[in-house]
Design a protein around this motif. Structure first.
Motif, PDB file in Angstrom:
ATOM      1  N   THR A  19       0.825  -1.222   0.000  1.00 44.63           N
ATOM      2  CA  THR A  19       0.000   0.000   0.000  1.00 44.63           C
ATOM      3  C   THR A  19       0.857   1.269   0.000  1.00 44.63           C
ATOM      4  O   THR A  19       0.347   2.361   0.203  1.00 44.63           O
TER       5      THR A  19
ATOM      6  N   HIS B 261       3.964   3.782  -1.913  1.00 46.98           N
ATOM      7  CA  HIS B 261       4.302   4.242  -3.264  1.00 46.98           C
ATOM      8  C   HIS B 261       5.359   3.317  -3.855  1.00 46.98           C
ATOM      9  O   HIS B 261       5.970   2.501  -3.149  1.00 46.98           O
TER      10      HIS B 261
ATOM     11  N   THR C 113      -1.601   8.036   6.161  1.00 46.56           N
ATOM     12  CA  THR C 113      -2.284   7.111   5.245  1.00 46.56           C
ATOM     13  C   THR C 113      -3.732   7.557   5.087  1.00 46.56           C
ATOM     14  O   THR C 113      -4.242   8.354   5.872  1.00 46.56           O
TER      15      THR C 113
ATOM     16  N   ASP D 229      -8.864   3.099   2.437  1.00 46.59           N
ATOM     17  CA  ASP D 229      -9.465   2.668   1.166  1.00 46.59           C
ATOM     18  C   ASP D 229     -10.636   1.753   1.517  1.00 46.59           C
ATOM     19  O   ASP D 229     -10.454   0.650   2.021  1.00 46.59           O
TER      20      ASP D 229
ATOM     21  N   VAL E 232      -3.659   3.288   2.907  1.00 50.24           N
ATOM     22  CA  VAL E 232      -2.763   3.536   1.771  1.00 50.24           C
ATOM     23  C   VAL E 232      -1.949   4.801   2.022  1.00 50.24           C
ATOM     24  O   VAL E 232      -2.476   5.801   2.549  1.00 50.24           O
TER      25      VAL E 232
ATOM     26  N   LYS F 229      -0.543   8.445 -10.846  1.00 49.80           N
ATOM     27  CA  LYS F 229      -1.261   8.798  -9.608  1.00 49.80           C
ATOM     28  C   LYS F 229      -2.619   8.119  -9.706  1.00 49.80           C
ATOM     29  O   LYS F 229      -3.520   8.596 -10.381  1.00 49.80           O
TER      30      LYS F 229
ATOM     31  N   GLU G 161      -7.783   7.711  -5.593  1.00 55.19           N
ATOM     32  CA  GLU G 161      -7.773   7.433  -4.148  1.00 55.19           C
ATOM     33  C   GLU G 161      -8.923   6.506  -3.737  1.00 55.19           C
ATOM     34  O   GLU G 161      -8.858   5.875  -2.687  1.00 55.19           O
TER      35      GLU G 161
ATOM     36  N   PRO H 173      -7.165   2.481  -5.351  1.00 52.02           N
ATOM     37  CA  PRO H 173      -5.734   2.663  -5.653  1.00 52.02           C
ATOM     38  C   PRO H 173      -4.917   1.376  -5.793  1.00 52.02           C
ATOM     39  O   PRO H 173      -3.731   1.451  -6.111  1.00 52.02           O
TER      40      PRO H 173
ATOM     41  N   SER I  88      -0.643  -0.678  -7.667  1.00 54.88           N
ATOM     42  CA  SER I  88       0.479  -1.187  -6.893  1.00 54.88           C
ATOM     43  C   SER I  88       0.882  -2.582  -7.391  1.00 54.88           C
ATOM     44  O   SER I  88       2.077  -2.904  -7.482  1.00 54.88           O
TER      45      SER I  88
ATOM     46  N   VAL J  59       4.762   4.930  -8.980  1.00 55.36           N
ATOM     47  CA  VAL J  59       3.387   5.144  -8.531  1.00 55.36           C
ATOM     48  C   VAL J  59       3.419   5.995  -7.267  1.00 55.36           C
ATOM     49  O   VAL J  59       4.121   5.656  -6.311  1.00 55.36           O
TER      50      VAL J  59
ATOM     51  N   GLN K  33       0.699   7.316  -4.549  1.00 56.30           N
ATOM     52  CA  GLN K  33      -0.695   7.258  -4.106  1.00 56.30           C
ATOM     53  C   GLN K  33      -1.091   8.582  -3.457  1.00 56.30           C
ATOM     54  O   GLN K  33      -0.216   9.334  -2.994  1.00 56.30           O
TER      55      GLN K  33
END
Ligand code: NAD
Length: 487
Positions: A13, A15, A27, A30, A42, A179, A182, A185, A189, A207, A209
């Motif tokens: 979770t 980047h 964070t 999600d 995340v 990106k 949200e 997401p 990953s 990536v 987030q």
């Protein structure tokens, strides 16, 4: 911390920056639209992580952009293989994250995600323009990689929409900072893991987030970003275009729609009604959805009866169940937004022919809804609802249908149902839309251009159009004289 188990799939979770996992101090939660549980905490990226990712992408650009096209294509085909190997996992994670049907993710979406990489790898091999000869001079066009590309995408088809921009950008020789949305997401990953496994060099794909404001906006505004590929709402697209415009960064915008689905009196009404009911796909959260039904008055009664029969047969429920046709909407806030549109339409005089509210019994389900007696200038007709809500208007003459079809600020797509080829040719010519489907919907080859007219977007992608955007297209003119033999 740093990972989540989503239906048995381990998802990082954090980047993905320069080939490493990087966390943030904060964070965000999600939440799954399937059962409204928290799927993952995340990393919430900010300008600092965006800057790190853009630097990593800029550092890897000289080497990736000079890698031979055939070698780049081979890595992208390995990414496609990796997607195919993990497609069952990608499908279930995407469904838990955005609530769209698992069977669609398995059968059509994930194969298309892999195809995005395979297609642009193949197209790169063939990308060529014949030299032009003029007064003995020779002009040669080449597609030069532009640099760091920002890819910003929405939640309604996260991995499909992201890879449709990421694959051509990487094929062109650009490096990418993605990106993800949200609200969904996680598959981005997994894509980072797949890219690393396929041998994509560190820093070529990154990536970050986070939300649009905290991560998306600094990415668009970053001076080292050479291209911005954005998919999302008109309002966000306007903010993105304005920010990119300050440094004249080229943007490709794929934005919202309010597409008409026109049914002429000579149409196959069963086909038209089936396609109209198909607009409830993904709980109406499809940019292309033909949410405005425009029906010839002579056949309106029969068409409506057929459509109502199909709406009654729609099975709404858990998107993991193979028998489900329509799943939940993305969030409680979005469900309330959809309901607000319908309530305002009804108080403005619209008649509810089907649905008309949140489905009782809990969950984020909005009933498939059909409204008629809507004014042409009513909000429900002119604004994108992005939910399972269709309006029905009738028309007399062909030109009235075209005028109604063209009467919004959008121009993404249009569907025309008619039994006459001549009428189809006339009407498609007059419609303002990036894509016109005649007696069909959603079929599109990756070689074809895709994009929207008016406020539905700027630019076209697909086939060579994608490379035109992700590259600086150069024309080199060679004189017939002034050469020394250099072997
Ligand atoms: P949205 O505009 O709210 O968000 C899209 C993405 O942009 C998200 O990742 C978000 O974080 C980011 N973002 C938001 N504001 C930003 C800013 N100022 N700077 C940089 N990034 C920012 O859209 P959404 O609600 O996620 O998605 C639904 C919309 O997307 C609908 O309007 C739909 O029609 C459209 N859409 C268009 C297409 C197309 O191909 N034309 C495809 C799918 C969805």
């Amino acid at each position: 911390m740093g990972s989540a188990d989503v239906a048995g799939v381990l998802v990082d979770t954090r980047h993905w920056i320069g080939g490493k996992r990087v966390g943030s101090a904060a964070t965000f939660a999600d939440i799954s639209p399937v059962d409204q549980t928290e799927l993952a905490a995340v990393s919430a990226g900010t300008a600092a992580e965006v800057d790190e990712a853009v630097q990593a992408a800029a550092d890897s650009f000289p080497s990736w952009s000079r890698t031979a096209p055939a070698e780049r294509a081979a890595v992208l085909r390995a990414v496609a293989d990796g997607i195919e190997d993990r497609s069952a996992e990608l499908a279930v994670v995407e469904t838990m994250d955005n609530g769209a049907l698992l069977r669609s993710h398995r059968r059509s979406v994930m194969p298309r995600v892999a195809q995005n990489f395979r297609f642009f790898a193949d197209w790169l091999d063939q990308l060529a323009a014949p030299p032009l000869e003029i007064r003995e001079h020779r002009e040669q066009v080449s597609w030069c990689p532009a640099g760091v590309t920002a890819v910003i995408t929405p939640w309604n088809a996260p991995l499909m929409l992201a890879t449709w921009r990421i694959a051509p950008a990487l094929a062109a020789g650009n490096t990418v900072v993605a990106k993800p949305p949200e609200l969904a997401p996680l598959t981005a990953s997994l894509l980072a893991d797949i890219c690393a496994g396929a041998g994509l060099p560190d820093g070529v794909f990154n990536v970050v987030q986070g939300t649009g404001q905290s991560a998306g906006a600094p990415l668009v505004a970053h001076p080292e970003v050479a291209r911005v590929a954005f998919t999302g709402s008109v309002t966000s697209g306007q903010a993105v275009a304005a920010a990119a415009g300050r440094q004249l960064t080229p943007v490709s915008l794929e934005l919202g729609g309010k597409s008409p689905l026109i049914v002429f009196e000579d149409a196959d009404l069963e086909l038209a009604a089936a396609n109209a009911a198909g607009q409830f796909d993904n709980a109406g959260q499809v940019c292309l959805a033909g949410s405005r039904l425009l029906v010839a008055s002579q056949v309106a009664e029969e068409f409506t009866a057929r459509l109502l029969g199909k709406i009654a047969a729609v099975r709404q429920g858990d998107p993991r169940d193979d028998s489900t046709d329509v799943g939940p909407n993305i969030s409680r806030a979005h469900l309330e937004r959809i309901d607000g549109f319908v309530r305002r339409a009804v108080s403005g005089g619209a008649r509810v022919l089907a649905g008309g509210g949140v489905r009782p019994g809990g969950g984020l389900y909005y009933q498939p809804t059909l409204l008629d007696q809507v004014r042409p200038d009513a909000e429900i007709v002119t604004e994108e609802v992005f939910g399972p809500v269709l309006t029905l208007q009738t028309f007399g003459a062909e030109q009235e249908a075209v005028a109604l079809a063209n009467s919004t600020r959008y121009g993404l797509a249009a569907m025309v149902f008619t039994g006459s080829q001549q009428r189809a040719a006339r009407v498609q010519a007059d419609l303002v839309a990036g894509t016109v489907w005649v007696n069909c919907f959603f079929v599109r080859d990756l070689r074809a251009p895709f994009g929207g007219a008016r406020q539905s977007g700027i630019g076209r992608e697909g086939g060579t159009w994608s490379f035109d955007f992700y590259c600086d297209v150069k024309n080199t003119v060679y004189a017939p004289r002034g050469w020394r033999a250099d072997g």
